[in-house]
Design an enzyme around this catalytic site. Structure first.
Site, PDB file in Angstrom:
ATOM      1  N   ARG A  61       0.827  -1.218   0.000  1.00 14.40           N
ATOM      2  CA  ARG A  61       0.000   0.000   0.000  1.00 14.40           C
ATOM      3  C   ARG A  61       0.856   1.261   0.000  1.00 14.40           C
ATOM      4  O   ARG A  61       0.490   2.283   0.568  1.00 14.40           O
ATOM      5  CB  ARG A  61      -0.965   0.001   1.191  1.00 14.40           C
ATOM      6  CG  ARG A  61      -1.923  -1.192   1.194  1.00 14.40           C
ATOM      7  CD  ARG A  61      -2.808  -1.213  -0.052  1.00 14.40           C
ATOM      8  NE  ARG A  61      -3.697  -2.375  -0.068  1.00 14.40           N
ATOM      9  CZ  ARG A  61      -3.473  -3.476  -0.779  1.00 14.40           C
ATOM     10  NH1 ARG A  61      -2.390  -3.585  -1.545  1.00 14.40           N
ATOM     11  NH2 ARG A  61      -4.311  -4.482  -0.743  1.00 14.40           N
ATOM     12  N   SER A  95     -11.648  -1.239   2.114  1.00 18.70           N
ATOM     13  CA  SER A  95     -11.074  -1.775   3.352  1.00 18.70           C
ATOM     14  C   SER A  95     -10.570  -0.638   4.216  1.00 18.70           C
ATOM     15  O   SER A  95      -9.794   0.204   3.758  1.00 18.70           O
ATOM     16  CB  SER A  95      -9.921  -2.738   3.039  1.00 18.70           C
ATOM     17  OG  SER A  95     -10.388  -3.858   2.329  1.00 18.70           O
ATOM     18  N   GLU A 108      -6.075   2.120   6.487  1.00 16.54           N
ATOM     19  CA  GLU A 108      -5.650   2.118   5.093  1.00 16.54           C
ATOM     20  C   GLU A 108      -6.243   3.328   4.373  1.00 16.54           C
ATOM     21  O   GLU A 108      -5.694   3.821   3.398  1.00 16.54           O
ATOM     22  CB  GLU A 108      -6.116   0.827   4.411  1.00 16.54           C
ATOM     23  CG  GLU A 108      -5.695   0.694   2.969  1.00 16.54           C
ATOM     24  CD  GLU A 108      -6.010  -0.676   2.399  1.00 16.54           C
ATOM     25  OE1 GLU A 108      -6.558  -0.742   1.288  1.00 16.54           O
ATOM     26  OE2 GLU A 108      -5.715  -1.689   3.073  1.00 16.54           O
TER      27      GLU A 108
END
Length: 308
Positions: A181, A231, A301
Site C-alpha cells: 500500500r 477496506s 488504510e
C-alpha cells in the site's frame, strides 16, 4: 497575504486559463467520494490534459496554495470542514486508454474495472484482479492497490507524472518505490498523469472466467450496498484486520452514522448521514478494543484529507 486571499487570487487566475466547466467552487466532497462524506473543497478542478495539470500545479506553487489530488475518491475520508485550496479530481477527459501490442496506456482517471474489461477485449491477461477494485488507476498506483493475489506493482512498467515545479517526468518500474500500500508518490507529491501497463496475451474465456469469479466473490463478501471507502484498515503482519475485528465482537458497532459492516468487519460503512468525526471515533474505538484483546495494532488504510 492571508491564505484565503492567496486562494482567491489563484482561483481568479485559474478561471482565466481553464474552461469554465472544469471548475467548481465550494464543492461538497461528499458528492466526490465513495464514502459520501466530507465538507466542501474551496475549488474543485477536473483537468482535461497533462498541460492543464502543469498550469494548475505551477499556479498553486506561485500563489503558495495547497493542492490536493484525488482519484475516484474511493480510498479517502474527507474531513468535516472540507479541503482548503485547490483539489484536482481526474474524470472523463483523463480516463483514456489505448492498447499497443501487450501494453495498455491509460490516463490516470481511468477506472480499474474499465481497464480490466478493456484488457479482456484485447485478449490481454494479468489485470483481472483489479476488476472489483473501486478506484482509478492513478489512485491505485498511489496506494499500490491489490486484490486476490494481484498488485498494481506487478503490471505497471512506467508512470508519467508532473512535479511540484510543473515539469513532466517519467518513472520506470524500478523507480516507483512500490511496497505494501505504498509508492514513491506518497513521498514526493508528484501528480500521476499517465500509466503504462504490461500484460500478456491470454485466452478470452479464461480471462472472463477469472473476472466473473473475482466479481462474484466481491459481491458475496463486501458490503457494496452501503457507501464506504473500501477496506478501512491495513492488513497487520500475520493477521487479517477483518478477522480480528470480528473476533473482538465488533461487527455492527456504531458511532453516529458510521458502522462496522455486518457483512465484512474490515469495512466501515456509512449507514446514512455519517460524519468524518463518526468514522474517526469508530476507528479509534476499534483500534483500542482490538489491541486490548489481541495485542495487535491496526492502522487505517483509508487516507485522511482536509480539516476536522
Amino acid at each position: 497575504m492571508s491564505l484565503l486571499s492567496r486562494i482567491d487570487d489563484c482561483i481568479t487566475k485559474l478561471k482565466s486559463i481553464l474552461p469554465v466547466d472544469h471548475i467548481l467552487l465550494q464543492a461538497p466532497m461528499s458528492e466526490q467520494t465513495t464514502f459520501k462524506i466530507g465538507g466542501p473543497a474551496d475549488c474543485l478542478i477536473f483537468p482535461g490534459s497533462i498541460e492543464e495539470i502543469q498550469q494548475i500545479i505551477r499556479l498553486t506553487k506561485k500563489y503558495d496554495v495547497p493542492c490536493t489530488i484525488i482519484g475516484n475518491g474511493s480510498n479517502i475520508l474527507v474531513l468535516d470542514k472540507g479541503i482548503r485550496g485547490i483539489v484536482l479530481k481526474f474524470g472523463r477527459q483523463m480516463s483514456y486508454v489505448r492498447c499497443t501490442d501487450d501494453f495498455m496506456i491509460a490516463g490516470c482517471g481511468a477506472l480499474l474495472a474499465d481497464l480490466s474489461k478493456f484488457a479482456a477485449s484485447n485478449l490481454l491477461t494479468g489485470f483481472e484482479f483489479a476488476v472489483g477494485i473501486p478506484g482509478s488507476i492513478g489512485g491505485a498506483i498511489f496506494m499500490n492497490a491489490g486484490a486476490y493475489g494481484g498488485e498494481i506493482k506487478n503490471v505497471v512498467t512506467a508512470v508519467t507524472a508532473v512535479t511540484a515545479d510543473g515539469k513532466i517526468v517519467r518513472y520506470d518500474e524500478e523507480q516507483l518505490g512500490f511496497g505494501y500500500r505504498q509508492s514513491i508518490f506518497q513521498k514526493n507529491a508528484n501528480v500521476i498523469c499517465e500509466v503504462e501497463i504490461s500484460l500478456k496475451k491470454g485466452e478470452k474465456s479464461e480471462i472472463l472466467a477469472a473476472m466473473a469469479d473475482y466479481t462474484q466473490r466481491r459481491e458475496n463478501k463486501q458490503p457494496l450496498e452501503l457507501p464506504s471507502a473500501g477496506s478501512t484498515f491495513k492488513r497487520p503482519a500475520g493477521y487479517y484486520a477483518g478477522t480480528l475485528i470480528d473476533q473482538t465482537g465488533l461487527k455492527g458497532l456504531k458511532v453516529g452514522g458510521a458502522q462496522i459492516s455486518m457483512k465484512h468487519a474490515g469495512f466501515v460503512v456509512n449507514t446514512g448521514n455519517a460524519t468524518a468525526a463518526d468514522v474517526l471515533n469508530l476507528i479509534a474505538e476499534v483500534q483500542k478494543r482490538v489491541y486490548e484483546k489481541h495485542g495487535v495494532r491496526l492502522y487505517p488504510e483509508v487516507r485522511l484529507i482536509g480539516e476536522k
